[in-house]
Design an enzyme around this catalytic site. Structure first.
Site, mmCIF file in Angstrom:
data_model
loop_
_atom_site.group_PDB
_atom_site.id
_atom_site.type_symbol
_atom_site.label_atom_id
_atom_site.label_comp_id
_atom_site.label_asym_id
_atom_site.label_seq_id
_atom_site.Cartn_x
_atom_site.Cartn_y
_atom_site.Cartn_z
ATOM 1 N N LYS A 90 0.811 -1.227 0.000
ATOM 2 C CA LYS A 90 0.000 0.000 0.000
ATOM 3 C C LYS A 90 0.847 1.281 0.000
ATOM 4 C CE LYS A 90 -4.238 -1.809 0.421
ATOM 5 N NZ LYS A 90 -4.076 -3.140 0.964
ATOM 6 N N GLU A 112 -9.751 5.596 2.900
ATOM 7 C CA GLU A 112 -10.510 4.492 3.480
ATOM 8 C C GLU A 112 -9.522 3.379 3.798
ATOM 9 O OE1 GLU A 112 -9.791 4.684 0.386
ATOM 10 O OE2 GLU A 112 -9.329 2.628 -0.205
ATOM 11 N N SER A 379 1.956 -9.886 -0.752
ATOM 12 C CA SER A 379 1.509 -8.486 -0.673
ATOM 13 C C SER A 379 1.748 -7.819 0.677
ATOM 14 C CB SER A 379 0.028 -8.400 -1.038
ATOM 15 O OG SER A 379 -0.736 -9.268 -0.224
HETATM 16 C C1 LIG Z 1 -5.008 -4.199 1.100
HETATM 17 C C2 LIG Z 1 -4.317 -5.473 0.958
HETATM 18 C C3 LIG Z 1 -4.652 -6.395 -0.042
HETATM 19 C C4 LIG Z 1 -5.820 -6.220 -0.963
HETATM 20 O O1 LIG Z 1 -5.806 -5.055 -1.711
HETATM 21 P P1 LIG Z 1 -5.478 -5.022 -3.263
HETATM 22 O O2 LIG Z 1 -5.796 -3.645 -3.659
HETATM 23 O O3 LIG Z 1 -6.315 -6.055 -3.925
HETATM 24 O O4 LIG Z 1 -4.028 -5.323 -3.406
HETATM 25 C C5 LIG Z 1 -3.885 -7.537 -0.172
HETATM 26 N N1 LIG Z 1 -2.861 -7.796 0.656
HETATM 27 C C6 LIG Z 1 -2.517 -6.945 1.657
HETATM 28 C C7 LIG Z 1 -1.380 -7.289 2.540
HETATM 29 C C8 LIG Z 1 -3.227 -5.758 1.832
HETATM 30 O O5 LIG Z 1 -2.878 -4.919 2.812
#
Ligand SMILES: *Cc1c(COP(=O)(O)O)cnc(C)c1O
Length: 396
Positions: A90, A112, A379
């Site tokens: 993010k 948000e 992620s």
């Molecule tokens: C927010 C988040 C997601 C999902 O959001 P995307 O916009 O689909 O990437 C996935 N993994 C983590 C660790 C997140 O914080």
């Protein structure tokens, strides 16, 4: 189907700018500013500076030897967005949009958040650039993701607890849009995923595409080829679209987006907008949405707060329709098992969101066999999920 996003903000039939009139001017200003900045060598240099000296980019591409051996199939590689400052992808987007905010001369940012990772990243960027910061978070998510809420306040940002609807991400997004409409002259809304009215899906995608660009380069350097398959989890779809964009033109690289299958296939039990959704409008964009027969949005469910959203970025809806990317849903229970399995096998505690991608990767690794390579977009890290996982599993 033609993709003429740069002219109109459409990906095939998806996307567009279906925002209230009061926001049109701000969206046009944002588009104009961004189009100028993205061509500016000074802006690129500045973004690059923060990527390297604050976020910690490039993030590692780790060969997961123990998972590969344990699963007994394709070689597994992990793109380590969990190692970024604040623990997820993010921040790539939050810093980029904070720089746009500065360029527009605005002094206040709002965002948000679901799992709290985007709230944390935005609060961090707000502190870094001296911007007044307010984060909208659903009451249910404040409970599930208490650690991130505490961190956001610690960084000096305000949190507004949202109690409408299901008190989760969709409602926090609606509330943030309302605040933006009221305060648009001094406020920028840092949308946290590749969703919303044009130009947000393009801006967020561009800032996240650093993931795929780095992965392609890192993998090529070590293996003198492309991976055979790339997997990412999909909430709104920002980490996935950032990763996929490095490989979209390499037609031999198979791309897989993994949605939250939740508790089952009935409406209300999952967050799989591509797998089970229908075309409609949500938060200013035309995309695939979980809705009932009269077009009412059905509340989404997922064990992971970051995937708990009844829509998806319009570019994913397009990529699903063209078949370039395949999307599958993975359920809560399997994701919880993978959370623990990856932790114990590889020594990396993944976010519950990412755990969904691991479930699919395990199956695909067996199908592809030992001569192939799979990259998973890791992620984010799982610290934020530890207390919720203990609650759900009894700490096994
Ligand atoms: C927010 C988040 C997601 C999902 O959001 P995307 O916009 O689909 O990437 C996935 N993994 C983590 C660790 C997140 O914080």
């Amino acid at each position: 189907m033609k993709n003429d996003e740069n002219k109109t903000g459409y990906f095939g039939e998806f996307g567009g700018r279906y925002a209230p009139e009061i926001l049109t001017e701000a969206l046009v200003e944002l588009e104009r500013t961004y189009n100028k900045l993205k061509k500016s060598p000074k802006f690129k240099k500045e973004l690059n500076f923060y990527n390297q000296n604050y976020i910690g980019r490039p993030s590692l591409l780790t060969y997961a030897d123990r998972l590969t051996k344990s699963w007994g199939g394709a070689r597994i590689w992990l793109k380590r967005e969990d190692l970024n400052h604040t623990g997820a992808h993010k921040i790539n987007n939050a810093i980029g949009q904070a720089l746009i905010t500065k360029a527009m001369g605005k002094k206040r940012i709002i965002a948000e958040t679901g799992a709290g990772q985007h709230g944390l990243a935005t609060a961090t960027a707000g502190t870094l650039f001296g911007l007044d910061t307010t984060i909208f978070m659903g009451e249910e998510d404040l409970r599930r993701q208490e650690l991130n809420a505490v961190k956001i306040r610690m960084l000096g940002a305000k949190i507004v607890s949202v109690t409408s609807g299901t008190s989760t991400l969709k409602d926090a997004t609606s509330e943030a849009m309302r605040d933006w409409a009221l305060n648009v002259s001094n406020t920028h809304y840092i949308v946290g995923s590749a969703i919303g009215p044009h130009p947000f899906p393009v801006i967020v995608r561009d800032f996240q595409s650093v993931i795929g660009i780095e992965t392609k380069k890192q993998f090529m350097k070590r293996n003198k080829k492309n991976p055979d398959a790339v997997i990412a989890c999909v909430g709104g779809g920002s980490n996935a679209i950032g990763m996929f964009h490095g490989f979209l033109k390499d037609r031999k690289v198979k791309l897989f987006g993994i949605e939250a299958g939740g508790l089952g296939t009935k409406p209300g039990e999952h967050s799989a907008s591509i797998t089970f959704g229908k075309e409609g409008f949500l938060h200013g964009t035309r995309t695939l949405i979980i809705q009932d027969s009269s077009g009412q949005i059905v509340p989404a469910h997922s064990v992971s707060a970051g995937l708990d959203y009844p829509g998806v970025g319009p570019e994913h809806a397009y990529l699903a329709k063209t078949g370039r990317v395949e999307y599958f849903a993975v359920g809560d229970k399997d994701a919880l098992d993978a959370f623990l399995e990856v932790s114990r096998t590889e020594g990396i505690i993944p976010a519950l969101e990412t755990a969904h991608a691991f479930v699919f990767a395990k199956k695909l690794a067996k199908d592809l066999g030992s001569k192939k390579d799979i990259v998973i977009c890791l992620s984010g890290r799982g610290d934020k999920d530890v207390s919720e996982v203990i609650r759900l599993t009894g700490g096994r």
